[in-house]
Write a protein that holds these residues in place. Sequence first.
Motif, PDB file in Angstrom:
ATOM      1  N   ALA A 186      47.458  23.016  40.511  1.00  0.00           N
ATOM      2  CA  ALA A 186      47.843  23.208  41.918  1.00  0.00           C
ATOM      3  C   ALA A 186      49.187  23.930  42.004  1.00  0.00           C
ATOM      4  CB  ALA A 186      47.912  21.860  42.627  1.00  0.00           C
ATOM      5  N   GLN A 187      50.088  23.588  41.108  1.00  0.00           N
ATOM      6  CA  GLN A 187      51.390  24.262  41.091  1.00  0.00           C
ATOM      7  C   GLN A 187      51.222  25.735  40.743  1.00  0.00           C
ATOM      8  OE1 GLN A 187      54.278  23.802  42.042  1.00  0.00           O
ATOM      9  NE2 GLN A 187      54.828  21.647  42.056  1.00  0.00           N
ATOM     10  N   GLY A 188      50.263  26.042  39.866  1.00  0.00           N
ATOM     11  CA  GLY A 188      49.959  27.444  39.545  1.00  0.00           C
ATOM     12  C   GLY A 188      49.463  28.188  40.783  1.00  0.00           C
TER      13      GLY A 188
ATOM     14  N   ALA B  20      61.301  13.637  54.454  1.00  0.00           N
ATOM     15  CA  ALA B  20      60.067  13.117  53.832  1.00  0.00           C
ATOM     16  C   ALA B  20      59.283  12.480  54.976  1.00  0.00           C
ATOM     17  CB  ALA B  20      60.380  12.100  52.736  1.00  0.00           C
ATOM     18  N   ARG B  21      58.046  12.056  54.663  1.00  0.00           N
ATOM     19  CA  ARG B  21      57.304  11.415  55.755  1.00  0.00           C
ATOM     20  C   ARG B  21      57.963  10.096  56.127  1.00  0.00           C
ATOM     21  NH1 ARG B  21      51.754  11.807  52.683  1.00  0.00           N
ATOM     22  NH2 ARG B  21      53.269  11.194  51.109  1.00  0.00           N
ATOM     23  N   ASP B  22      58.640   9.491  55.154  1.00  0.00           N
ATOM     24  CA  ASP B  22      59.362   8.244  55.429  1.00  0.00           C
ATOM     25  C   ASP B  22      60.764   8.371  54.841  1.00  0.00           C
ATOM     26  OD1 ASP B  22      60.162   5.716  55.958  1.00  0.00           O
ATOM     27  OD2 ASP B  22      58.827   4.739  54.521  1.00  0.00           O
TER      28      ASP B  22
ATOM     29  N   ALA C 105      60.094  19.868  47.475  1.00  0.00           N
ATOM     30  CA  ALA C 105      59.934  19.042  46.263  1.00  0.00           C
ATOM     31  C   ALA C 105      58.895  17.958  46.502  1.00  0.00           C
ATOM     32  CB  ALA C 105      61.274  18.437  45.851  1.00  0.00           C
ATOM     33  N   VAL C 106      57.713  18.360  46.989  1.00  0.00           N
ATOM     34  CA  VAL C 106      56.651  17.382  47.239  1.00  0.00           C
ATOM     35  C   VAL C 106      55.666  17.385  46.073  1.00  0.00           C
ATOM     36  CG1 VAL C 106      56.862  17.542  49.745  1.00  0.00           C
ATOM     37  CG2 VAL C 106      55.224  19.017  48.552  1.00  0.00           C
ATOM     38  N   LYS C 107      54.812  16.362  46.020  1.00  0.00           N
ATOM     39  CA  LYS C 107      53.866  16.245  44.911  1.00  0.00           C
ATOM     40  C   LYS C 107      52.455  16.040  45.439  1.00  0.00           C
ATOM     41  CE  LYS C 107      54.263  12.986  41.403  1.00  0.00           C
ATOM     42  NZ  LYS C 107      55.057  12.564  40.255  1.00  0.00           N
TER      43      LYS C 107
ATOM     44  N   ALA D 148      62.700  14.442  49.839  1.00  0.00           N
ATOM     45  CA  ALA D 148      64.039  13.947  49.504  1.00  0.00           C
ATOM     46  C   ALA D 148      64.043  12.525  48.967  1.00  0.00           C
ATOM     47  CB  ALA D 148      64.929  14.025  50.743  1.00  0.00           C
ATOM     48  N   SER D 149      62.953  11.770  49.202  1.00  0.00           N
ATOM     49  CA  SER D 149      62.919  10.412  48.659  1.00  0.00           C
ATOM     50  C   SER D 149      62.324  10.404  47.259  1.00  0.00           C
ATOM     51  CB  SER D 149      62.104   9.495  49.587  1.00  0.00           C
ATOM     52  OG  SER D 149      60.805  10.030  49.767  1.00  0.00           O
ATOM     53  N   GLY D 150      61.850  11.537  46.775  1.00  0.00           N
ATOM     54  CA  GLY D 150      61.162  11.596  45.487  1.00  0.00           C
ATOM     55  C   GLY D 150      62.127  11.684  44.315  1.00  0.00           C
TER      56      GLY D 150
ATOM     57  N   GLY E  73      55.946  23.650  38.939  1.00  0.00           N
ATOM     58  CA  GLY E  73      55.489  23.023  37.716  1.00  0.00           C
ATOM     59  C   GLY E  73      55.779  23.930  36.532  1.00  0.00           C
ATOM     60  N   GLY E  74      55.753  23.314  35.348  1.00  0.00           N
ATOM     61  CA  GLY E  74      55.968  24.089  34.129  1.00  0.00           C
ATOM     62  C   GLY E  74      54.666  24.421  33.409  1.00  0.00           C
ATOM     63  N   GLY E  75      53.550  23.793  33.833  1.00  0.00           N
ATOM     64  CA  GLY E  75      52.280  24.008  33.142  1.00  0.00           C
ATOM     65  C   GLY E  75      51.770  25.434  33.232  1.00  0.00           C
TER      66      GLY E  75
ATOM     67  N   ALA F 102      45.656  18.324  37.079  1.00  0.00           N
ATOM     68  CA  ALA F 102      45.389  18.696  38.474  1.00  0.00           C
ATOM     69  C   ALA F 102      46.671  19.186  39.146  1.00  0.00           C
ATOM     70  CB  ALA F 102      44.815  17.504  39.233  1.00  0.00           C
ATOM     71  N   GLU F 103      47.774  18.478  38.907  1.00  0.00           N
ATOM     72  CA  GLU F 103      49.057  18.863  39.514  1.00  0.00           C
ATOM     73  C   GLU F 103      49.503  20.240  38.983  1.00  0.00           C
ATOM     74  OE1 GLU F 103      50.609  16.935  41.780  1.00  0.00           O
ATOM     75  OE2 GLU F 103      52.466  18.070  41.976  1.00  0.00           O
ATOM     76  N   ALA F 104      49.350  20.444  37.685  1.00  0.00           N
ATOM     77  CA  ALA F 104      49.802  21.703  37.081  1.00  0.00           C
ATOM     78  C   ALA F 104      48.977  22.893  37.595  1.00  0.00           C
ATOM     79  CB  ALA F 104      49.734  21.608  35.562  1.00  0.00           C
TER      80      ALA F 104
HETATM   81  N1  LIG Z   1      57.011  19.267  33.867  1.00  0.00           N
HETATM   82  C1  LIG Z   1      56.605  19.580  35.102  1.00  0.00           C
HETATM   83  O1  LIG Z   1      55.975  20.601  35.325  1.00  0.00           O
HETATM   84  C2  LIG Z   1      56.950  18.659  36.250  1.00  0.00           C
HETATM   85  C3  LIG Z   1      57.419  17.382  35.990  1.00  0.00           C
HETATM   86  C4  LIG Z   1      57.724  16.574  37.094  1.00  0.00           C
HETATM   87  C5  LIG Z   1      57.546  17.048  38.406  1.00  0.00           C
HETATM   88  N2  LIG Z   1      57.096  18.304  38.608  1.00  0.00           N
HETATM   89  C6  LIG Z   1      56.891  18.806  39.983  1.00  0.00           C
HETATM   90  O2  LIG Z   1      57.980  18.465  40.804  1.00  0.00           O
HETATM   91  C7  LIG Z   1      57.547  18.177  42.138  1.00  0.00           C
HETATM   92  C8  LIG Z   1      58.206  16.899  42.646  1.00  0.00           C
HETATM   93  O3  LIG Z   1      57.835  15.820  41.786  1.00  0.00           O
HETATM   94  P1  LIG Z   1      58.450  14.337  41.941  1.00  0.00           P
HETATM   95  O4  LIG Z   1      58.095  13.608  40.684  1.00  0.00           O
HETATM   96  O5  LIG Z   1      59.865  14.410  42.399  1.00  0.00           O
HETATM   97  O6  LIG Z   1      57.539  13.779  43.138  1.00  0.00           O
HETATM   98  P2  LIG Z   1      57.660  12.355  43.880  1.00  0.00           P
HETATM   99  O7  LIG Z   1      58.669  11.462  43.230  1.00  0.00           O
HETATM  100  O8  LIG Z   1      56.257  11.833  44.056  1.00  0.00           O
HETATM  101  O9  LIG Z   1      58.247  12.750  45.316  1.00  0.00           O
HETATM  102  C9  LIG Z   1      57.490  13.449  46.248  1.00  0.00           C
HETATM  103  C10 LIG Z   1      58.264  13.490  47.555  1.00  0.00           C
HETATM  104  O10 LIG Z   1      57.541  14.249  48.523  1.00  0.00           O
HETATM  105  C11 LIG Z   1      57.450  13.511  49.742  1.00  0.00           C
HETATM  106  N3  LIG Z   1      56.200  13.960  50.367  1.00  0.00           N
HETATM  107  C12 LIG Z   1      54.937  13.846  49.873  1.00  0.00           C
HETATM  108  N4  LIG Z   1      54.054  14.383  50.740  1.00  0.00           N
HETATM  109  C13 LIG Z   1      54.779  14.854  51.789  1.00  0.00           C
HETATM  110  C14 LIG Z   1      54.454  15.499  53.010  1.00  0.00           C
HETATM  111  N5  LIG Z   1      53.174  15.788  53.347  1.00  0.00           N
HETATM  112  N6  LIG Z   1      55.469  15.855  53.863  1.00  0.00           N
HETATM  113  C15 LIG Z   1      56.763  15.577  53.551  1.00  0.00           C
HETATM  114  N7  LIG Z   1      57.134  14.957  52.410  1.00  0.00           N
HETATM  115  C16 LIG Z   1      56.156  14.594  51.554  1.00  0.00           C
HETATM  116  C17 LIG Z   1      57.474  12.045  49.303  1.00  0.00           C
HETATM  117  O11 LIG Z   1      57.931  11.152  50.285  1.00  0.00           O
HETATM  118  P3  LIG Z   1      56.955  10.514  51.411  1.00  0.00           P
HETATM  119  O12 LIG Z   1      55.787   9.930  50.642  1.00  0.00           O
HETATM  120  O13 LIG Z   1      57.815   9.517  52.129  1.00  0.00           O
HETATM  121  O14 LIG Z   1      56.560  11.634  52.287  1.00  0.00           O
HETATM  122  C18 LIG Z   1      58.531  12.127  48.206  1.00  0.00           C
HETATM  123  O15 LIG Z   1      59.828  12.184  48.778  1.00  0.00           O
HETATM  124  C19 LIG Z   1      56.008  18.057  42.071  1.00  0.00           C
HETATM  125  O16 LIG Z   1      55.445  19.161  42.713  1.00  0.00           O
HETATM  126  C20 LIG Z   1      55.670  18.115  40.599  1.00  0.00           C
HETATM  127  O17 LIG Z   1      54.531  18.927  40.373  1.00  0.00           O
HETATM  128  C21 LIG Z   1      56.792  19.121  37.575  1.00  0.00           C
END
Ligand SMILES: NC(=O)c1ccc[n+]([C@@H]2O[C@H](COP(=O)([O-])OP(=O)(O)OC[C@H]3O[C@@H](n4cnc5c(N)ncnc54)[C@H](OP(=O)(O)O)[C@@H]3O)[C@@H](O)[C@H]2O)c1
Length: 202
Positions: A123-125, A31-33, A64-66, A8-10, A95-97, A119-121
């Motif tokens: 993993a999302q797959g 989120a963790r924080d 919605a974690v990354k 939720a903080s992301g 992910g969209g990849g 790597a992210e794409a």
């Molecule tokens: N075009 C695409 O395909 C595309 C583009 C953008 C994003 N995405 C996908 O969208 C997703 C979200 O992306 P984002 O950019 O919003 O990420 P982000 O801004 O890095 O946010 C990630 C969030 O997850 C939390 N988090 C991380 N590890 C956690 C854990 N172990 N337990 C609980 N919370 C955790 C983080 O907060 P804390 O660190 O405080 O825990 C933060 O709130 C990703 O999976 C990414 O692959 C896809």
Amino acid sequence: MKIAVIGASGHIGSAVVREARERGHEVTAVARDASSLGGGVDADVLDHESIAEVLAGHEAVVLAVKGPETVPAAVRTLIDVLPGVGVRRLLVVGGGGSLEHAPGQRFVDSPNFPKEYLAEARAQGEALELLRAEGGALDWSYASPPPVHLVDGERTGAYRVKAGDTPIGGPDTRITVPDFAAALVDTLEERAFVRERFTAGY
Ligand SMILES: NC(=O)c1ccc[n+]([C@@H]2O[C@H](COP(=O)([O-])OP(=O)(O)OC[C@H]3O[C@@H](n4cnc5c(N)ncnc54)[C@H](OP(=O)(O)O)[C@@H]3O)[C@@H](O)[C@H]2O)c1
């Protein structure tokens, strides 16, 4: 609806929290924080015991974690934990990849896919495959943004959504984060795309 948003903080998670609250839903921001966020609860999605305790009593969970290691592990954890706490509905921000430009041909496997997202794409797959193979006890949905261009910008409300493995528009299609968040909340409200991948774009 009582919705938990993990991440939720992301960038995307915070947009989902905002959109859902504006529509009157009761949102737990995880989120963790997250304790500094309104309605926030600190929990690590990979810690089975604490995440189960936080998610019990919700009607839907948005993930919605990354992170290449975190994403598939988080999906695995939720597949294991949610049935035990009576939550069926899971919406994974994916992910969209792993969308395809031709049958069986994923964007992430093409030579011009941006290296910084590889790597992210991938993993999302994996996370999508896990849901398809082992998510049968859940009403899951997996939301893919366009392959590359999920961009900052206005909420226009002019997006389209569709089920399946191909993007809306071509490889350069885009959507803004607030429009993507709105498409996610629509999906929860309409109980759409159950046990399906869907994508959003213009
Ligand atoms: N075009 C695409 O395909 C595309 C583009 C953008 C994003 N995405 C996908 O969208 C997703 C979200 O992306 P984002 O950019 O919003 O990420 P982000 O801004 O890095 O946010 C990630 C969030 O997850 C939390 N988090 C991380 N590890 C956690 C854990 N172990 N337990 C609980 N919370 C955790 C983080 O907060 P804390 O660190 O405080 O825990 C933060 O709130 C990703 O999976 C990414 O692959 C896809």
